[in-house]
Design an enzyme around this catalytic site. Structure first.
Site, PDB file in Angstrom:
ATOM      1  CG  HIS A  19     -59.098  36.105 -20.996  1.00  0.00           C
ATOM      2  ND1 HIS A  19     -59.714  36.510 -20.080  1.00  0.00           N
ATOM      3  CD2 HIS A  19     -57.874  35.331 -20.789  1.00  0.00           C
ATOM      4  CE1 HIS A  19     -59.140  36.173 -18.924  1.00  0.00           C
ATOM      5  NE2 HIS A  19     -58.298  35.305 -19.123  1.00  0.00           N
TER       6      HIS A  19
ATOM      7  CG  HIS B 282     -52.236  42.542 -22.191  1.00  0.00           C
ATOM      8  ND1 HIS B 282     -52.353  41.973 -20.737  1.00  0.00           N
ATOM      9  CD2 HIS B 282     -52.949  43.709 -22.330  1.00  0.00           C
ATOM     10  CE1 HIS B 282     -53.100  42.849 -20.209  1.00  0.00           C
ATOM     11  NE2 HIS B 282     -53.614  43.855 -20.899  1.00  0.00           N
TER      12      HIS B 282
ATOM     13  CD  GLU C 123     -54.402  47.729 -19.313  1.00  0.00           C
ATOM     14  OE1 GLU C 123     -54.611  47.027 -18.230  1.00  0.00           O
ATOM     15  OE2 GLU C 123     -54.380  47.182 -20.418  1.00  0.00           O
TER      16      GLU C 123
ATOM     17  CG  HIS D  55     -49.835  44.921 -18.261  1.00  0.00           C
ATOM     18  ND1 HIS D  55     -49.797  45.578 -19.252  1.00  0.00           N
ATOM     19  CD2 HIS D  55     -51.024  44.952 -18.125  1.00  0.00           C
ATOM     20  CE1 HIS D  55     -50.897  45.744 -20.119  1.00  0.00           C
ATOM     21  NE2 HIS D  55     -51.915  45.446 -19.061  1.00  0.00           N
TER      22      HIS D  55
END
Length: 429
Positions: free
Chosen positions: A287, A330, A336, A364
């Protein structure tokens, strides 16, 4: 459905608009006699001596000055809208929430704002806040947020904003930014509305630098639309509500504040269609960081910490090989907040209107079932749904959540249990 609005384009451009031709003085900004007998007024969004590239100001040419003829009075906060976080909790627990219910009584946009979390102090011009809103009535009053810039993202229904500089309208999948101090009112052309708001206490929203991406991609300046001048000549009393230092004040103006016949400058509200965003991703393995999906930002320092990043996740191709394709496990240095603006699903944990919050450096990732499926998935390219729009607010600040959300019936109490049941690795005894 309301009639389409006219706009001018270009984020950060010096724009100009005249409802009556020949209004803007051709040479100076404040001649002895402004054309048509109007009043010249400047609004500054930055200090006078800010560098030219960062300096933001707009000249307004209006029927009457905006000066108040009576005192302000302190009033209670409308709804559950606040800029003060003394009673909020800086919890490390990730949370997920069901969509905010639409109001049952008469609730306008201002009364329908509920502060979810925030950090800092608007009086010190530091920090940010996140709000949700739901409303079913047009505003008959005018709001001015001195504390910070607002970014408004409807998830259901449209919001039509009448500002001093003209009209803007946003539907689900679009966002509107309103710089602090610009007066505006909100009507609902399609009936009840619901959505999300980011409030920035420091600086202003800006486009992120592209860096090694180059000259193109991400959000393009030309896709941001600013209003054209549209004045009204009304002399009936108008209630002006101001939020300053996290507190609310009220004044009765003897005339409409929307009497600006012409304007020019860079300090203006904008509307942007998130579906115009050019997404980036990996074409080999792993990613990329979600920073490549940043629409707008506001740097907090020059070390990569941002008061807010506004990101968007749209339908796009994922062609990566030998890569775990869901968001990897991560712990992010930033908090967030993820809001579902559009979804192909009406059931399940993430329908349109749902949102989640993950505090700074809290672990999470995905559920065990999603992990097992992704670990065994084919390497064939996958196309994400074009019916899906997720909006993300990230902040370097440690946000505190308002108590009413910690105890809200909309909070999904089963959220953390979805992460139970991971199998042990092969090395386990």
């Amino acid at each position: 459905m309301s009639e389409p609005l006219r706009y001018q384009t270009g984020f950060g451009n010096h724009l100009a608009s005249e409802a009556v031709p020949g209004t803007i003085p051709p040479r100076g900004n404040t001649p002895k006699e402004v054309p048509h007998g109007l009043i010249a007024e400047q609004i500054n969004g930055t200090g006078f001596t800010a560098e030219r590239r960062a300096n933001q100001r707009t000249w307004l040419y209006r029927l009457r000055p905006a000066i108040h003829t009576g005192p302000f009075k302190a009033v209670a906060a409308p709804g559950r809208f606040t800029g003060r976080f003394h009673d909020a909790v800086p919890t490390p627990e990730p949370m997920r929430f069901k969509p905010t219910p639409l109001p049952t009584g008469d609730v306008d946009f201002l009364d329908g704002i509920q502060t979810f979390a925030g950090a800092g102090d608007p009086a010190l011009r530091q920090g940010m806040a996140i709000h949700v809103f739901s409303a079913n009535q047009d505003m008959t009053r005018v709001f001015s947020n001195i504390d910070g810039d607002l970014l408004i993202a409807p998830e259901q229904g449209a919001v039509r904003i009448q500002s001093e500089l003209g009209f803007l309208e946003a539907r689900p999948g679009e966002i509107i930014t309103i710089p602090r101090g610009i007066r505006f009112s909100v009507s609902l052309p399609d009936g009840p509305t619901r959505g999300f708001i980011a409030e920035l206490f420091e600086g202003h929203f800006q486009l992120p630098e592209r860096g090694v991406i180059g000259a193109n991609g991400l959000a393009d300046e030309r896709h941001f639309r600013a209003p054209v001048a549209a004045y009204e000549d009304r002399t009936d009393p108008v209630t002006i509500v101001v939020k300053q230092g996290g507190r609310f004040f009220e004044n009765i103006a003897p005339h409409s504040p929307f009497d600006v016949v012409a304007w020019h400058g860079r300090y203006a509200p904008f509307v942007y269609d998130l579906r115009m965003f050019m997404s980036y991703g990996s074409v080999s393995f792993d990613h990329p960081d979600p920073s490549v999906l940043t629409v707008l930002t506001a740097p907090q320092d020059d070390h990569g910490n941002n008061a807010i990043d506004v990101g968007v996740f749209l339908g796009r191709w994922d062609p990566t090989e030998d890569t775990f394709r869901p968001p990897y496990f991560h712990r992010n240095a930033a908090a967030e907040f993820n809001a579902v603006i559009a979804s192909p699903h009406t059931k399940g944990p993430y329908p349109a209107g749902a949102f989640s919050y993950t505090p700074n450096l809290t672990p999470h990732g995905v559920s065990p079932a999603s992990h097992r499926g992704a670990s065994k998935a084919s390497d064939d390219p996958v196309r994400g749904s074009d019916r899906s729009i997720w909006l993300q607010f990230e902040s370097t600040y440690t946000l505190s959540v308002l108590p009413e959300f910690l105890e809200s019936p909309q909070r999904d109490t089963e959220f953390l249990s979805t992460f139970e049941g991971y199998a042990t690795g092969d090395l386990a005894p």
